[in-house]
Design an enzyme around this catalytic site. Sequence first.
Site, PDB file in Angstrom:
ATOM      1  N   TYR A 108      13.337  78.718  73.206  1.00  0.00           N
ATOM      2  CA  TYR A 108      13.875  77.462  73.747  1.00  0.00           C
ATOM      3  C   TYR A 108      13.141  76.301  73.077  1.00  0.00           C
ATOM      4  CZ  TYR A 108      16.346  74.546  77.081  1.00  0.00           C
ATOM      5  OH  TYR A 108      17.167  73.620  77.646  1.00  0.00           O
ATOM      6  N   LYS A 162      36.623  95.611  81.643  1.00  0.00           N
ATOM      7  CA  LYS A 162      37.044  95.444  80.250  1.00  0.00           C
ATOM      8  C   LYS A 162      35.835  95.107  79.375  1.00  0.00           C
ATOM      9  CE  LYS A 162      40.804  94.922  77.575  1.00  0.00           C
ATOM     10  NZ  LYS A 162      42.038  95.708  77.614  1.00  0.00           N
TER      11      LYS A 162
END
Length: 779
Positions: free
Chosen positions: A57, A112
Site C-alpha cells: 500500500y 460460478k
Amino acid sequence: MAESLSKRRQTGLFMDDNATKFTDEEALAFHSRGKPGKLEVTPTKPMATQRDLSLAYSPGVAVPVKAIAADPDLAYDLTSKGNMVAVISNGTAILGLGDLGALAAKPVMEGKSVLFKRFADIDSIDIEIDTRDPDEFVNAVKYLGPAFGGVNLEDIAAPASFEIEQRLKELMDIPVFHDDQHGTAIITAAGLINALDITGKSIRDVKVAVAGAGSAALAVAGLIKAMGATHDNVLVCGRKGVIRIGREEPIDQWRSAHAVETDKKTLADAMEGADVCIGLSAAGAITKDMVRSMAKNPIIFAMANPTPEILPEEIREVRNDAIIATGRSDYPNQVNNVLGFPYIFRGALDARARTINDEMKIACAEALAKLAREDVPDEVAAAYGKRLKFGPGYIIPTPFDPRLISTVPPAVAKAAADSGVARKPIEDLPAYSARLAARTDPSASFLQKIYSTLRAGERKRIVFAEGEEEAVVRAAHAFQQEGLGKAILIGREDRVREALSSAGLPEDCGFEIHNARLSNHNPLYTDYLYRRLQRRGYLYRDAQRLVNTDRNAFGACMLAHGHADGMVTGVTRHYDVALENVKLALDPRPGERLIGVSIILTRGRTLFVADTNICELPSSEDLAAIAVQVAHAARQLGQPPRVAFISYSNFGNPDTEASRRVSGAVRLLDARRDIDFEYEGEMTPRLALNEKTRAVYPFSRLQGPANVLVSPGVHSASISTKLLAEIGGATVIGPMLIGLEHPVQICQVGASVTEIITLAAMAAYELDKEHRSWAEKAG
C-alpha cells in the site's frame, strides 16, 4: 423434500447419480458452515512485516500507479486484472427457477466464480445488479472495464440478455460473454461435431430442428451456422411454432435472423426427416412420434433441465440408432457448460483478447470434440467409476478431464490471434500449453523439462514388463504417441492384443512385443542368469524357469545385453518383489547404493527426499553416499542441491545414537574434497526448511532452504512423504530408483496410466546419469 429439491436444481459435475442426491438441509448447511458462502480473498504477496505493508500500500503502491497511468497495458502485469473475471447477473432467470431477484442469484454466481478458479485458475468476483431495466444494467456494468479482464453474464432473461450483451460488447474493450447462450452453444457444437463424425453426416447437409427459441437455442443455431450448417436447413421452433418468413405473429430482431422460407409450421413438422434435433425448451416438448419420424441415425440433444424434452429411455423405445445427449449428469453425454467457460476465458485472458468472437467459440468446440476422441486418462475413470471410450455414449469430454486446461485455452488463444482480437498473441503455444497444465497440476511443470529432453534426443527403448495389462498398454501407447521413446512390451501377443482392444487402441500401435517363453534370446538370457546365480543355489532349470516365466527377470536381462535402454514395472507385483527379481539380472553400479528418491511438489517448492524405499536403517556411510547420489540427481533436474541431513535433533541436542549416525555422515562429507554442493546437519525439517529458524544457528552452512532431505531411516522418509501426499495436499512423484547399472523404475501396485508414463519417462531420462559419469571420473 429431497424430491422437490431435485426438481428445482440443475446438477452439474458428476455422472454418479448418488453424488447429486442431497436434502435441502444438507445444501443449506454446505453454504452456511464455517465462513458463509463459497468465496474469500487471499493475498498473493507477503503481508508479514511493515516493509511488506509499505510495498503493498502506501507509499510503495504509488510506483505501479504512475506506471499504469503512463502505460495502461501494464495493468495486466502489475495488477490482478489479467486473471480476473466479473460474474454478473440480475437474477431474472436463475437456473430453472425463474426471476427470483439479484440477491437470490448470489449463491449461483459465487458457485460460478468457484468453477472459474477450480477448472482454469481464474480469479472471479460475483456482482449482482438489482435492476430489470436493460439500460440501468448496461450503465452499471460498462464502467467496470478497468477492474476486470473479462465479464461473464449469467442468468439474465431473454430478450433483455441479447440487448445487454450486444451493447456491452460494443461499449467495453474486454471480453463480454453470456454463458447461458454461448457456453451451451459451444458444448452442443462439440458434441454435434463428434455425433456427425460417428454417423458419417456432413454439417452442410444435415437438417436441424431446434426446439426452443430462447437465448441458448438461438446461440446454438447461430454457432452451428457459423460452422457450416445451411441457413434454410435449420428450423428454430418457439412456443408458436417454426420461425419462418411470413409468419403472422411478430418476432424480435434476434429471432427474425433465423427465419426461413418453409411451409413447416410446428415442431413435429420440423422434426420429420430431420437428422438433428436440438432441444432447449421444456420437459415433454418432444414426443416419441416426433423421434420416430426423424431420419436414419438421428442425433438428439434434449437439454432442458432438470427434465429433458424427452428422456433417453423414451427415445430408445422407438429408435435404437439414435445418438443422445442431455443436460443431466445422470445420463451419458452431458452438455455441461463447465467444459467451456473456464477455458475460453483462460485463452481469452492470456491473449488479452478484446472480445470473444465466433472464431474463438468454434476453436473451443473443435478442441473439445478432438479431446473426446482421444484415450481417456485414469483420473477420469476414477472420478466417474468407469472407463469411457469414444462412441455414441461418449461424444463430449467430462469436466474432470485434466487435459482440458492444456488443450482448450491454446486453441482459443490461437483463434484470438488469427482473427485479430488478441492484444498480446501467444507466440509459443506448446510452451503455453505446458504452463497451463502446471497451473492445476504442479507435476506438469516439473516433468516438462524431462519430456522436452526426451523428445529432442534419441528415442530410448523402454521395456514395459507387464505388457498384458490394460493400464500398461495404454501407458505404452501414450509414451510412444507423446514422442518420449520406443515402447517394448513383454507378454503373450494374443493377450497384448486383447488388452489393446479392451483399451480401445488400434491393434497396430507399433509396439515391439516379446514373449519371454518364445524369445530367440531365451538361451542367451538363461546362460547369463545361470552364471550369476549358480553359486546361490540355482540350477540351470531354475534360471530357465525365471527367463520363461518372470517378466521382470526377462526384462532386466534385455537391459543387461543392450536389447533395451530402460524398464518400468511394478503394476502387478509389490515393489520389493519386483526389485528382487530385477536384481537377479542387474547389479548396483560399483561403489554405489540402490536408493529410493521421492520428489515432493508443494507450495512452489520442489523437495527431494531419500531414502524412501530401500535402505531401512542407513549407517553414516550410507547416509553420506545417499546425499551425494541424490544431490547429483537434483542437479540433473535443474535444481541446485542444498542438502539437509534431517533428524529429530539439532546439532547434537539431544545427543543420541541415532543423531550421531546422522552427524557422522556430515563429518564424512567434510573429509572429502570432491563435494560440490551445500550440506548441513543434523537438523529438524523445520530448521532445514525455515530460514528464520536457522538464524538461531549462525554457523549453519546452508545459504537458503534445503531442497534435498536425507532421512535417517526408510520408515520416517516413507511415512512423511505419504502423509504429505494424503493430507498435506502435496504432489509426490516416485519413489524413483537410482543406483542400478541400467535404469529401472518400479511403480506402486495398481499404478495409474499417468504414474506409469512418468516412471517410464524417468527410466528413459536416466535420472542419475550425471552422477554415473561423475562417479566414473572420480573413480
